[in-house]
Scaffold this motif. Structure first.
Motif, PDB file in Angstrom:
ATOM      1  N   THR A 134       0.946  -1.338  -0.158  1.00 18.43           N
ATOM      2  CA  THR A 134      -0.066   0.026  -0.023  1.00 18.43           C
ATOM      3  C   THR A 134       0.725   1.288   0.013  1.00 18.43           C
ATOM      4  OG1 THR A 134      -0.229  -0.102   2.315  1.00 18.43           O
ATOM      5  CG2 THR A 134      -1.836  -1.229   1.176  1.00 18.43           C
ATOM      6  N   GLU A 135       2.069   1.284   0.008  1.00 13.68           N
ATOM      7  CA  GLU A 135       2.979   2.169  -0.147  1.00 13.68           C
ATOM      8  C   GLU A 135       4.047   2.476  -1.262  1.00 13.68           C
ATOM      9  OE1 GLU A 135       4.341   3.541   4.595  1.00 13.68           O
ATOM     10  OE2 GLU A 135       5.725   2.209   3.383  1.00 13.68           O
ATOM     11  N   VAL A 136       4.253   3.793  -1.623  1.00 13.43           N
ATOM     12  CA  VAL A 136       5.358   3.979  -2.565  1.00 13.43           C
ATOM     13  C   VAL A 136       6.460   4.483  -1.966  1.00 13.43           C
ATOM     14  CG1 VAL A 136       5.980   5.524  -4.486  1.00 13.43           C
ATOM     15  CG2 VAL A 136       3.515   4.709  -4.311  1.00 13.43           C
ATOM     16  N   ARG A 137       7.778   3.825  -2.174  1.00 10.75           N
ATOM     17  CA  ARG A 137       8.923   4.101  -1.476  1.00 10.75           C
ATOM     18  C   ARG A 137       9.759   4.319  -2.206  1.00 10.75           C
ATOM     19  NH1 ARG A 137       8.732  -1.665   1.918  1.00 10.75           N
ATOM     20  NH2 ARG A 137       6.664  -1.310   2.966  1.00 10.75           N
ATOM     21  N   PHE A 138      10.631   5.500  -2.029  1.00 15.37           N
ATOM     22  CA  PHE A 138      11.732   5.891  -2.798  1.00 15.37           C
ATOM     23  C   PHE A 138      12.960   6.605  -2.095  1.00 15.37           C
ATOM     24  CE2 PHE A 138       8.663   9.250  -2.814  1.00 15.37           C
ATOM     25  CZ  PHE A 138       9.539  10.378  -3.007  1.00 15.37           C
ATOM     26  N   THR A 139      14.008   6.728  -2.481  1.00 10.51           N
ATOM     27  CA  THR A 139      14.836   7.404  -1.798  1.00 10.51           C
ATOM     28  C   THR A 139      15.370   8.954  -2.685  1.00 10.51           C
ATOM     29  OG1 THR A 139      15.953   5.551  -0.838  1.00 10.51           O
ATOM     30  CG2 THR A 139      17.386   7.635  -1.013  1.00 10.51           C
ATOM     31  N   SER A 140      15.320   9.966  -1.958  1.00  9.46           N
ATOM     32  CA  SER A 140      15.692  11.028  -2.768  1.00  9.46           C
ATOM     33  C   SER A 140      17.143  11.585  -2.064  1.00  9.46           C
ATOM     34  CB  SER A 140      14.818  12.293  -2.063  1.00  9.46           C
ATOM     35  OG  SER A 140      13.529  12.100  -2.070  1.00  9.46           O
ATOM     36  N   ALA A 141      17.813  11.905  -3.431  1.00 11.05           N
ATOM     37  CA  ALA A 141      19.511  12.392  -3.210  1.00 11.05           C
ATOM     38  C   ALA A 141      19.413  13.658  -3.147  1.00 11.05           C
ATOM     39  CB  ALA A 141      19.980  11.657  -4.311  1.00 11.05           C
ATOM     40  N   CYS A 142      19.796  14.289  -2.113  1.00 12.71           N
ATOM     41  CA  CYS A 142      19.938  15.951  -1.951  1.00 12.71           C
ATOM     42  C   CYS A 142      21.066  16.553  -1.495  1.00 12.71           C
ATOM     43  CB  CYS A 142      18.641  16.172  -1.037  1.00 12.71           C
ATOM     44  SG  CYS A 142      16.993  15.687  -1.724  1.00 12.71           S
ATOM     45  N   TRP A 143      21.378  17.758  -1.380  1.00 18.32           N
ATOM     46  CA  TRP A 143      22.385  18.566  -0.772  1.00 18.32           C
ATOM     47  C   TRP A 143      21.957  19.061   0.371  1.00 18.32           C
ATOM     48  CZ3 TRP A 143      26.737  16.735  -2.419  1.00 18.32           C
ATOM     49  CH2 TRP A 143      26.899  16.540  -3.939  1.00 18.32           C
ATOM     50  N   MET A 144      22.510  18.926   1.560  1.00 21.96           N
ATOM     51  CA  MET A 144      22.075  19.906   2.645  1.00 21.96           C
ATOM     52  C   MET A 144      23.344  20.865   2.619  1.00 21.96           C
ATOM     53  SD  MET A 144      20.581  20.759   5.524  1.00 21.96           S
ATOM     54  CE  MET A 144      19.439  19.205   6.191  1.00 21.96           C
ATOM     55  N   VAL A 145      22.818  22.226   2.755  1.00 18.49           N
ATOM     56  CA  VAL A 145      23.711  23.388   2.364  1.00 18.49           C
ATOM     57  C   VAL A 145      23.405  24.151   3.608  1.00 18.49           C
ATOM     58  CG1 VAL A 145      24.422  25.151   1.006  1.00 18.49           C
ATOM     59  CG2 VAL A 145      23.406  23.044   0.023  1.00 18.49           C
ATOM     60  N   GLY A 146      24.715  24.698   4.142  1.00 18.74           N
ATOM     61  CA  GLY A 146      25.054  25.505   5.323  1.00 18.74           C
ATOM     62  C   GLY A 146      25.774  26.676   4.840  1.00 18.74           C
ATOM     63  N   ALA A 147      25.729  27.817   5.410  1.00 17.26           N
ATOM     64  CA  ALA A 147      26.524  28.953   5.205  1.00 17.26           C
ATOM     65  C   ALA A 147      26.219  29.982   6.293  1.00 17.26           C
ATOM     66  CB  ALA A 147      26.334  29.613   3.856  1.00 17.26           C
ATOM     67  N   ARG A 148      27.235  30.992   6.377  1.00 15.68           N
ATOM     68  CA  ARG A 148      27.167  31.934   7.284  1.00 15.68           C
ATOM     69  C   ARG A 148      27.245  33.539   6.766  1.00 15.68           C
ATOM     70  NH1 ARG A 148      25.325  31.727  12.558  1.00 15.68           N
ATOM     71  NH2 ARG A 148      26.470  29.673  12.759  1.00 15.68           N
ATOM     72  N   ALA A 149      26.445  34.424   7.311  1.00 17.41           N
ATOM     73  CA  ALA A 149      26.541  35.706   6.649  1.00 17.41           C
ATOM     74  C   ALA A 149      27.793  36.064   7.267  1.00 17.41           C
ATOM     75  CB  ALA A 149      25.376  36.596   7.191  1.00 17.41           C
ATOM     76  N   THR A 150      28.649  36.631   6.225  1.00 21.64           N
ATOM     77  CA  THR A 150      29.846  37.626   6.231  1.00 21.64           C
ATOM     78  C   THR A 150      29.745  39.056   6.837  1.00 21.64           C
ATOM     79  OG1 THR A 150      30.069  38.493   4.266  1.00 21.64           O
ATOM     80  CG2 THR A 150      31.285  36.222   4.508  1.00 21.64           C
ATOM     81  N   SER A 151      30.718  39.550   7.187  1.00 26.41           N
ATOM     82  CA  SER A 151      30.862  40.927   7.843  1.00 26.41           C
ATOM     83  C   SER A 151      29.983  41.718   6.629  1.00 26.41           C
ATOM     84  CB  SER A 151      31.980  41.461   8.067  1.00 26.41           C
ATOM     85  OG  SER A 151      32.858  41.602   7.212  1.00 26.41           O
ATOM     86  N   ALA A 152      29.510  42.863   6.828  1.00 24.47           N
ATOM     87  CA  ALA A 152      28.975  43.906   6.165  1.00 24.47           C
ATOM     88  C   ALA A 152      29.937  44.298   4.992  1.00 24.47           C
ATOM     89  CB  ALA A 152      28.285  45.000   6.816  1.00 24.47           C
ATOM     90  N   SER A 153      31.247  44.468   5.372  1.00 25.34           N
ATOM     91  CA  SER A 153      32.332  45.102   4.437  1.00 25.34           C
ATOM     92  C   SER A 153      32.642  43.833   3.378  1.00 25.34           C
ATOM     93  CB  SER A 153      33.613  45.305   5.103  1.00 25.34           C
ATOM     94  OG  SER A 153      34.006  44.134   5.808  1.00 25.34           O
ATOM     95  N   SER A 154      32.062  42.478   3.771  1.00 21.07           N
ATOM     96  CA  SER A 154      32.502  41.389   2.857  1.00 21.07           C
ATOM     97  C   SER A 154      31.233  41.295   1.783  1.00 21.07           C
ATOM     98  CB  SER A 154      32.988  40.184   3.561  1.00 21.07           C
ATOM     99  OG  SER A 154      34.130  40.517   4.079  1.00 21.07           O
ATOM    100  N   ALA A 155      29.986  41.665   2.129  1.00 20.93           N
ATOM    101  CA  ALA A 155      28.708  41.229   1.603  1.00 20.93           C
ATOM    102  C   ALA A 155      28.327  42.071   0.563  1.00 20.93           C
ATOM    103  CB  ALA A 155      27.699  41.366   2.874  1.00 20.93           C
ATOM    104  N   SER A 156      29.469  42.787  -0.023  1.00 17.83           N
ATOM    105  CA  SER A 156      29.149  43.854  -1.190  1.00 17.83           C
ATOM    106  C   SER A 156      29.195  43.014  -2.272  1.00 17.83           C
ATOM    107  CB  SER A 156      29.620  45.165  -1.112  1.00 17.83           C
ATOM    108  OG  SER A 156      31.172  44.749  -0.665  1.00 17.83           O
ATOM    109  N   ALA A 157      29.129  41.804  -2.437  1.00 21.13           N
ATOM    110  CA  ALA A 157      29.457  41.144  -3.867  1.00 21.13           C
ATOM    111  C   ALA A 157      28.637  41.686  -5.149  1.00 21.13           C
ATOM    112  CB  ALA A 157      29.332  39.562  -3.547  1.00 21.13           C
TER     113      ALA A 157
END
Length: 296
Positions: free
Chosen positions: A265-288
Protein backbone atom coordinates in the motif's frame (compact mmCIF):
# COMPACT_ATOMS: atom_id res chain seq x y z
CA UNK A 1 18.18 41.63 -18.64
CA UNK A 2 15.24 40.92 -20.97
CA UNK A 3 15.95 37.18 -20.81
CA UNK A 4 16.04 37.25 -17.03
CA UNK A 5 12.83 39.24 -16.85
CA UNK A 6 11.14 36.80 -19.21
CA UNK A 7 12.23 33.89 -16.99
CA UNK A 8 10.96 35.71 -13.89
CA UNK A 9 7.62 36.36 -15.56
CA UNK A 10 7.36 32.70 -16.61
CA UNK A 11 8.07 31.53 -13.07
CA UNK A 12 5.49 33.93 -11.64
CA UNK A 13 2.87 32.79 -14.15
CA UNK A 14 3.63 29.13 -13.54
CA UNK A 15 3.54 29.25 -9.75
CA UNK A 16 0.57 31.60 -9.54
CA UNK A 17 -1.31 29.45 -12.07
CA UNK A 18 -1.68 25.70 -12.59
CA UNK A 19 1.50 24.60 -10.77
CA UNK A 20 0.73 26.66 -7.68
CA UNK A 21 -2.86 25.47 -7.63
CA UNK A 22 -1.73 21.85 -7.99
CA UNK A 23 0.55 22.21 -4.95
CA UNK A 24 -2.32 23.69 -2.95
CA UNK A 25 -4.67 20.88 -4.01
CA UNK A 26 -2.12 18.21 -3.02
CA UNK A 27 -0.92 20.04 0.08
CA UNK A 28 -1.62 17.23 2.57
CA UNK A 29 0.02 14.62 0.35
CA UNK A 30 3.14 16.73 -0.18
CA UNK A 31 3.33 17.69 3.50
CA UNK A 32 3.52 14.03 4.45
CA UNK A 33 5.95 13.10 1.68
CA UNK A 34 8.34 15.99 2.37
CA UNK A 35 8.18 15.92 6.18
CA UNK A 36 11.56 14.10 6.52
CA UNK A 37 13.25 17.05 4.81
CA UNK A 38 11.50 19.47 7.11
CA UNK A 39 12.90 17.61 10.10
CA UNK A 40 16.41 17.56 8.63
CA UNK A 41 16.28 21.28 8.00
CA UNK A 42 15.14 22.10 11.52
CA UNK A 43 17.77 19.81 13.04
CA UNK A 44 20.45 21.64 11.03
CA UNK A 45 19.54 25.04 12.46
CA UNK A 46 21.98 26.38 15.08
CA UNK A 47 21.06 25.43 18.64
CA UNK A 48 19.51 28.21 20.67
CA UNK A 49 18.84 30.41 17.65
CA UNK A 50 16.01 32.84 18.26
CA UNK A 51 14.86 36.06 16.66
CA UNK A 52 13.74 36.45 13.06
CA UNK A 53 13.76 33.54 10.60
CA UNK A 54 13.08 33.81 6.85
CA UNK A 55 11.71 30.78 4.97
CA UNK A 56 12.45 31.21 1.24
CA UNK A 57 10.09 29.61 -1.26
CA UNK A 58 7.82 28.70 1.64
CA UNK A 59 5.04 27.26 -0.53
CA UNK A 60 1.99 26.45 1.53
CA UNK A 61 3.78 27.25 4.78
CA UNK A 62 4.47 23.83 6.27
CA UNK A 63 8.12 24.50 7.06
CA UNK A 64 7.43 28.06 8.23
CA UNK A 65 4.86 26.91 10.75
CA UNK A 66 6.99 23.99 11.96
CA UNK A 67 10.05 26.22 12.49
CA UNK A 68 7.92 28.76 14.37
CA UNK A 69 6.60 26.07 16.69
CA UNK A 70 10.04 24.59 17.26
CA UNK A 71 11.65 27.94 18.12
CA UNK A 72 8.82 29.17 20.31
CA UNK A 73 7.27 32.56 21.03
CA UNK A 74 10.58 34.43 21.34
CA UNK A 75 11.16 33.98 17.61
CA UNK A 76 9.22 35.15 14.60
CA UNK A 77 9.13 33.35 11.25
CA UNK A 78 8.41 34.94 7.89
CA UNK A 79 7.69 32.96 4.73
CA UNK A 80 8.12 34.38 1.23
CA UNK A 81 6.93 32.84 -2.04
CA UNK A 82 6.20 33.98 -5.59
CA UNK A 83 2.99 31.93 -5.73
CA UNK A 84 -0.20 33.78 -4.76
CA UNK A 85 -2.32 30.62 -4.27
CA UNK A 86 0.38 29.03 -2.12
CA UNK A 87 0.73 32.13 0.06
CA UNK A 88 -3.05 32.28 0.44
CA UNK A 89 -3.01 28.62 1.55
CA UNK A 90 -0.08 29.30 3.90
CA UNK A 91 -1.92 32.14 5.61
CA UNK A 92 -5.01 29.96 5.99
CA UNK A 93 -2.86 27.18 7.48
CA UNK A 94 -1.24 29.51 10.02
CA UNK A 95 -4.63 30.86 11.06
CA UNK A 96 -6.14 27.39 11.25
CA UNK A 97 -3.24 26.10 13.35
CA UNK A 98 -3.10 29.29 15.44
CA UNK A 99 0.59 29.90 14.74
CA UNK A 100 1.81 33.53 14.71
CA UNK A 101 3.85 33.71 11.49
CA UNK A 102 3.91 36.18 8.60
CA UNK A 103 3.91 35.64 4.84
CA UNK A 104 5.06 37.79 1.93
CA UNK A 105 3.82 37.27 -1.63
CA UNK A 106 6.89 38.31 -3.61
CA UNK A 107 9.96 37.12 -5.51
CA UNK A 108 12.77 36.75 -2.95
CA UNK A 109 15.28 37.67 -5.67
CA UNK A 110 13.81 41.15 -6.08
CA UNK A 111 11.88 41.89 -2.89
CA UNK A 112 13.18 44.85 -0.91
CA UNK A 113 13.72 43.45 2.57
CA UNK A 114 14.53 45.60 5.56
CA UNK A 115 18.33 45.32 5.81
CA UNK A 116 19.97 43.11 8.45
CA UNK A 117 16.68 41.74 9.78
CA UNK A 118 16.97 37.95 9.94
CA UNK A 119 18.98 35.73 12.27
CA UNK A 120 18.50 32.71 10.02
CA UNK A 121 17.45 32.03 6.43
CA UNK A 122 16.07 28.57 5.58
CA UNK A 123 14.55 26.85 2.58
CA UNK A 124 13.18 23.43 1.69
CA UNK A 125 13.40 23.10 -2.10
CA UNK A 126 12.60 26.78 -2.58
CA UNK A 127 15.79 28.31 -4.01
CA UNK A 128 16.32 26.48 -7.34
CA UNK A 129 14.01 28.67 -9.40
CA UNK A 130 15.82 32.02 -9.39
CA UNK A 131 16.72 33.42 -12.82
CA UNK A 132 19.84 35.03 -11.28
CA UNK A 133 20.83 33.02 -8.21
CA UNK A 134 23.81 35.22 -7.28
CA UNK A 135 21.58 38.28 -7.28
CA UNK A 136 18.98 36.37 -5.24
CA UNK A 137 21.40 35.15 -2.58
CA UNK A 138 23.04 38.58 -2.39
CA UNK A 139 19.58 40.00 -1.71
CA UNK A 140 19.04 37.41 1.02
CA UNK A 141 22.46 38.24 2.45
CA UNK A 142 21.45 41.88 2.68
CA UNK A 143 18.36 40.85 4.62
CA UNK A 144 20.43 38.79 7.09
CA UNK A 145 22.24 40.09 10.14
CA UNK A 146 26.00 39.57 10.37
CA UNK A 147 26.58 36.05 11.64
CA UNK A 148 23.16 34.81 10.51
CA UNK A 149 22.88 31.17 9.46
CA UNK A 150 21.77 30.01 6.02
CA UNK A 151 20.38 26.47 5.76
CA UNK A 152 18.67 24.93 2.74
CA UNK A 153 17.97 21.62 1.03
CA UNK A 154 18.06 21.15 -2.74
CA UNK A 155 17.93 18.18 -5.10
CA UNK A 156 21.02 16.53 -6.50
CA UNK A 157 20.92 15.39 -10.13
CA UNK A 158 18.16 13.54 -11.99
CA UNK A 159 20.31 10.42 -12.41
CA UNK A 160 20.39 10.11 -8.60
CA UNK A 161 16.64 10.73 -8.32
CA UNK A 162 15.00 8.30 -10.76
CA UNK A 163 11.64 8.47 -8.98
CA UNK A 164 11.39 12.17 -9.78
CA UNK A 165 11.79 11.63 -13.54
CA UNK A 166 9.92 8.31 -13.98
CA UNK A 167 6.65 9.95 -15.02
CA UNK A 168 8.11 12.18 -17.72
CA UNK A 169 10.30 9.41 -19.15
CA UNK A 170 7.33 7.05 -19.44
CA UNK A 171 4.97 9.73 -20.77
CA UNK A 172 7.35 11.24 -23.33
CA UNK A 173 6.18 9.10 -26.31
CA UNK A 174 2.60 10.31 -25.81
CA UNK A 175 3.24 13.98 -24.89
CA UNK A 176 5.52 15.64 -27.47
CA UNK A 177 5.08 19.03 -25.79
CA UNK A 178 6.44 17.77 -22.47
CA UNK A 179 8.76 20.42 -20.95
CA UNK A 180 12.44 19.51 -21.20
CA UNK A 181 14.53 19.92 -18.06
CA UNK A 182 17.73 21.88 -18.71
CA UNK A 183 20.51 21.93 -16.07
CA UNK A 184 21.40 25.57 -16.82
CA UNK A 185 17.85 26.84 -16.28
CA UNK A 186 15.77 27.38 -13.12
CA UNK A 187 14.11 24.18 -12.02
CA UNK A 188 14.12 21.21 -9.68
CA UNK A 189 17.69 20.13 -10.49
CA UNK A 190 19.25 23.55 -11.04
CA UNK A 191 21.49 23.13 -7.95
CA UNK A 192 22.63 19.58 -8.73
CA UNK A 193 26.26 20.70 -9.17
CA UNK A 194 27.69 21.35 -5.70
CA UNK A 195 30.59 23.40 -7.11
CA UNK A 196 28.06 25.67 -8.79
CA UNK A 197 26.18 26.07 -5.48
CA UNK A 198 29.41 26.93 -3.68
CA UNK A 199 30.28 29.53 -6.31
CA UNK A 200 26.85 31.13 -6.07
CA UNK A 201 27.09 31.49 -2.31
CA UNK A 202 30.67 32.75 -2.36
CA UNK A 203 29.93 35.42 -4.96
CA UNK A 204 26.81 36.56 -3.13
CA UNK A 205 28.60 37.23 0.16
CA UNK A 206 28.14 34.08 2.24
CA UNK A 207 31.00 32.25 3.94
CA UNK A 208 31.64 29.06 5.93
CA UNK A 209 29.94 27.10 3.16
CA UNK A 210 29.21 23.46 3.96
CA UNK A 211 27.58 21.19 1.36
CA UNK A 212 26.78 17.63 2.37
CA UNK A 213 25.00 14.83 0.49
CA UNK A 214 21.94 13.36 2.16
CA UNK A 215 19.76 10.43 1.12
CA UNK A 216 16.26 10.60 2.51
CA UNK A 217 13.73 7.72 2.45
CA UNK A 218 10.30 8.98 1.39
CA UNK A 219 6.85 7.39 1.13
CA UNK A 220 3.40 8.15 -0.16
CA UNK A 221 0.23 6.05 -0.24
CA UNK A 222 -0.08 3.89 -3.36
CA UNK A 223 -3.66 5.08 -3.78
CA UNK A 224 -2.34 8.65 -4.20
CA UNK A 225 0.28 7.80 -6.84
CA UNK A 226 -1.86 8.55 -9.90
CA UNK A 227 -2.99 11.87 -8.44
CA UNK A 228 0.64 12.67 -7.67
CA UNK A 229 2.01 12.22 -11.19
CA UNK A 230 -1.03 13.61 -13.03
CA UNK A 231 -1.06 16.86 -11.05
CA UNK A 232 2.62 17.61 -10.43
CA UNK A 233 5.86 17.90 -12.39
CA UNK A 234 6.22 18.16 -16.18
CA UNK A 235 3.50 15.57 -16.82
CA UNK A 236 1.08 17.43 -14.57
CA UNK A 237 1.76 20.63 -16.54
CA UNK A 238 0.76 19.30 -19.95
CA UNK A 239 -1.57 16.35 -19.32
CA UNK A 240 -4.70 18.53 -18.98
CA UNK A 241 -4.14 19.70 -22.57
CA UNK A 242 -4.21 16.14 -23.97
CA UNK A 243 -7.32 14.44 -25.32
CA UNK A 244 -9.14 11.84 -23.26
CA UNK A 245 -7.64 8.84 -25.08
CA UNK A 246 -4.09 10.16 -24.69
CA UNK A 247 -4.64 10.89 -21.01
CA UNK A 248 -5.83 7.34 -20.42
CA UNK A 249 -2.79 5.87 -22.20
CA UNK A 250 -0.44 8.12 -20.25
CA UNK A 251 -1.97 7.19 -16.90
CA UNK A 252 -1.80 3.47 -17.68
CA UNK A 253 1.78 3.60 -18.98
CA UNK A 254 3.16 5.87 -16.28
CA UNK A 255 1.49 3.97 -13.46
CA UNK A 256 3.13 0.76 -14.68
CA UNK A 257 6.51 2.52 -14.84
CA UNK A 258 6.30 3.12 -11.09
CA UNK A 259 5.79 -0.57 -10.24
CA UNK A 260 9.35 -0.93 -8.94
CA UNK A 261 8.67 1.71 -6.30
CA UNK A 262 5.37 0.19 -5.08
CA UNK A 263 5.45 -2.02 -1.99
CA UNK A 264 1.96 -3.09 -1.00
CA UNK A 265 0.00 0.00 0.00
CA UNK A 266 3.08 2.27 -0.02
CA UNK A 267 5.26 3.93 -2.63
CA UNK A 268 8.86 4.08 -1.41
CA UNK A 269 11.81 5.90 -2.88
CA UNK A 270 15.06 7.53 -1.81
CA UNK A 271 15.68 11.21 -2.49
CA UNK A 272 19.25 12.35 -3.14
CA UNK A 273 19.80 15.93 -1.98
CA UNK A 274 22.32 18.46 -0.78
CA UNK A 275 22.11 19.89 2.72
CA UNK A 276 23.72 23.31 2.40
CA UNK A 277 24.89 25.56 5.22
CA UNK A 278 26.61 28.96 5.26
CA UNK A 279 27.10 32.00 7.42
CA UNK A 280 26.56 35.69 6.69
CA UNK A 281 29.89 37.47 6.41
CA UNK A 282 30.63 40.92 7.78
CA UNK A 283 28.95 43.85 6.10
CA UNK A 284 32.20 44.89 4.41
CA UNK A 285 32.45 41.50 2.70
CA UNK A 286 28.81 41.31 1.73
CA UNK A 287 29.03 43.79 -1.14
CA UNK A 288 29.55 41.05 -3.74
CA UNK A 289 28.41 42.06 -7.19
CA UNK A 290 25.01 40.61 -8.15
CA UNK A 291 26.31 39.78 -11.61
CA UNK A 292 25.64 36.13 -12.47
CA UNK A 293 28.60 33.83 -13.04
CA UNK A 294 28.85 31.80 -16.19
CA UNK A 295 26.63 28.74 -15.97
CA UNK A 296 28.38 25.39 -15.74
Amino acid sequence: MDGRRRTDDEQAARWSGPSGNAWVDTQALLDDMLRPFEELLIEAMPAGRTGQVLDVGCGTGGTTVTVARRLGPESHCVGIDISEPMITAARARAEREDTPVSFIHADAQEHVFEPATFDAVVSRFGVMFFSDPVRAFANLRGAARDGAALRFIVWRGPAENPFMTTAERAAAPFLPNLPVRRPDEPGQFAFADSDWVRRILTESGWSGIDIRPVEVPCTLPEQELVRYFTRLGPVGQVLPEADEQTRARVVETVRAAFDGFVHGTEVRFTSACWMVGARATSASSASASPTSPTSP
